[in-house]
Design a protein around this motif. Structure first.
Motif, mmCIF file in Angstrom:
data_model
loop_
_atom_site.group_PDB
_atom_site.id
_atom_site.type_symbol
_atom_site.label_atom_id
_atom_site.label_comp_id
_atom_site.label_asym_id
_atom_site.label_seq_id
_atom_site.Cartn_x
_atom_site.Cartn_y
_atom_site.Cartn_z
ATOM 1 N N VAL A 9 0.861 -1.182 0.000
ATOM 2 C CA VAL A 9 0.000 0.000 0.000
ATOM 3 C C VAL A 9 0.898 1.233 0.000
ATOM 4 O O VAL A 9 2.126 1.134 0.118
ATOM 5 N N SER A 10 0.297 2.385 -0.130
ATOM 6 C CA SER A 10 1.054 3.631 -0.061
ATOM 7 C C SER A 10 1.108 4.130 1.380
ATOM 8 O O SER A 10 0.298 3.738 2.219
ATOM 9 N N ARG A 11 2.060 5.015 1.615
ATOM 10 C CA ARG A 11 2.132 5.631 2.938
ATOM 11 C C ARG A 11 0.862 6.437 3.216
ATOM 12 O O ARG A 11 0.369 6.465 4.351
ATOM 13 N N GLU A 12 0.323 7.059 2.163
ATOM 14 C CA GLU A 12 -0.890 7.853 2.311
ATOM 15 C C GLU A 12 -2.064 6.988 2.772
ATOM 16 O O GLU A 12 -2.910 7.436 3.547
ATOM 17 N N PHE A 13 -2.099 5.748 2.295
ATOM 18 C CA PHE A 13 -3.162 4.833 2.722
ATOM 19 C C PHE A 13 -3.073 4.582 4.219
ATOM 20 O O PHE A 13 -4.088 4.626 4.933
ATOM 21 N N LEU A 14 -1.868 4.320 4.714
ATOM 22 C CA LEU A 14 -1.683 4.057 6.146
ATOM 23 C C LEU A 14 -1.987 5.306 6.972
ATOM 24 O O LEU A 14 -2.579 5.209 8.055
ATOM 25 N N GLU A 15 -1.590 6.458 6.471
ATOM 26 C CA GLU A 15 -1.905 7.700 7.181
ATOM 27 C C GLU A 15 -3.405 7.928 7.221
ATOM 28 O O GLU A 15 -3.944 8.467 8.195
ATOM 29 N N GLY A 16 -4.101 7.491 6.161
ATOM 30 C CA GLY A 16 -5.549 7.625 6.104
ATOM 31 C C GLY A 16 -6.264 6.759 7.130
ATOM 32 O O GLY A 16 -7.436 7.004 7.445
ATOM 33 N N LEU A 17 -5.573 5.749 7.656
ATOM 34 C CA LEU A 17 -6.130 4.910 8.717
ATOM 35 C C LEU A 17 -5.901 5.528 10.096
ATOM 36 O O LEU A 17 -6.273 4.925 11.111
ATOM 37 N N PHE A 18 -5.270 6.701 10.111
ATOM 38 C CA PHE A 18 -4.976 7.432 11.355
ATOM 39 C C PHE A 18 -4.083 6.608 12.287
ATOM 40 O O PHE A 18 -4.263 6.601 13.511
ATOM 41 N N ILE A 55 3.211 2.928 11.291
ATOM 42 C CA ILE A 55 3.461 3.142 9.864
ATOM 43 C C ILE A 55 4.903 2.778 9.521
ATOM 44 O O ILE A 55 5.175 2.090 8.532
ATOM 45 N N ASN A 56 5.853 3.210 10.343
ATOM 46 C CA ASN A 56 7.266 2.920 10.085
ATOM 47 C C ASN A 56 7.554 1.425 10.119
ATOM 48 O O ASN A 56 8.349 0.916 9.327
ATOM 49 N N GLN A 57 6.907 0.713 11.043
ATOM 50 C CA GLN A 57 7.148 -0.728 11.151
ATOM 51 C C GLN A 57 6.542 -1.484 9.973
ATOM 52 O O GLN A 57 6.960 -2.610 9.673
#
Length: 281
Positions: A151-160, A166-168
């Motif tokens: 997935v993209s980093r933006e996707f993970l950020e979108g999960l709050f 996120i880093n792991q």
């Protein structure tokens, strides 16, 4: 910047030649919290004081062995060239379905020898098993395993998600679905539902069957996202998905059969009479 992300250290504590991994610590933490919950409920329901302590002495080692054997059987090629790694469970590679099989078989034998209903034990233990699974999944997080597709980093950020999660999830230059987290959260919700169902006073055995159904439904869909799945032989059938479907069907059949043919007492009624029925040696 992303290339500089350093994963968490999987080692919890190093004492000379003794290495204690986060994976083991989190699994034991889950077992410990689950035991406290089950023991508290067992005391409320009139079961023998040390029943779950005695059961745990047998079920824990047997379930760990069966969980590892289950994984090794379906991933034998991973250990064929270096069989000694079969014993390196701190590296990951134990299957919860294998653990459940071992634990249930142990509980059936244990209950028979103690003269206690297996279904009564299973009902009391159901929420505890699920909270143990929820906590244990974080051991997979530390080991950077049990993740899904990229997935993209933006996707993970979108999960709050917090930055440390996120880093792991940044592994070998790519971000991945935190399926360990999906399952952990699903299990936590399941614990809340099971605790509510206790108050609903279901028939004996139905709380445990509810656990089987809830966990299996979640596992079926989450397994479809995971990358580290086990397969049935040379087929493309995912072992956990097939087993989840089988468990759901079997649980529903048992539910209907027991309601119609066995007609067991309700959970609270069965528990209130437990003191007299469990004194038998």
């Amino acid at each position: 910047m992303e290339d500089a992300i350093t994963p968490m250290d999987p080692v919890f504590l190093q004492l000379g030649p003794l290495t204690i991994h986060w994976y083991a610590v989190l699994i034991l933490l889950g077992v410990g919290i689950g035991y406290v919950m089950a023991n508290h409920e067992a005391n409320k329901r009139g079961l023998p004081k040390d029943l779950f302590a005695d059961l745990l002495l047998w079920a824990l080692p047997i379930s760990i062995i069966s969980a590892r054997l289950y994984y090794v059987i379906f991933r034998f090629e991973q250990f064929a060239d270096d069989p000694i790694r079969v014993f390196f469970i701190w590296e990951g590679g134990i299957a919860i379905h294998g653990a459940l099989i071992g634990a249930v078989m142990t509980a059936i034998v244990f209950a028979k020898k103690r003269g206690v209903s297996f279904w009564k034990i299973a009902d009391v233990a159901a929420p505890s098993i699920l909270i143990g699974q929820a906590i244990g999944r974080w051991g997979n997080f530390v080991n950077q395993e049990v993740y899904g597709g990229s997935v993209s980093r933006e996707f993970l950020e979108g999960l709050f998600l917090p930055e440390w999660i996120i880093n792991q999830m940044f592994i070998d230059g790519t971000y991945y679905h935190p399926t360990f987290l999906y399952e952990s959260l699903w299990n936590i919700v399941g614990v809340a539902i099971l605790l509510l169902l206790r108050r609903a006073n279901l028939r004996q055995g139905e709380l445990f069957l509810s656990y089987i159904i809830w966990y299996s439904v979640g596992r079926f869909f989450i397994e479809g996202v995971r990358l580290d799945y086990l397969l049935i032989g040379d087929t493309m059938i995912r072992t956990a998905q097939l087993l989840s479907v089988v468990l759901i069907v079997v649980a529903l059949i048992l539910w209907v059969y027991r309601r119609l043919a066995v007609k067991p007492p309700r959970y609270l009624e069965a528990s209130s009479s437990g003191k007299n029925s469990t004194k038998k040696k």
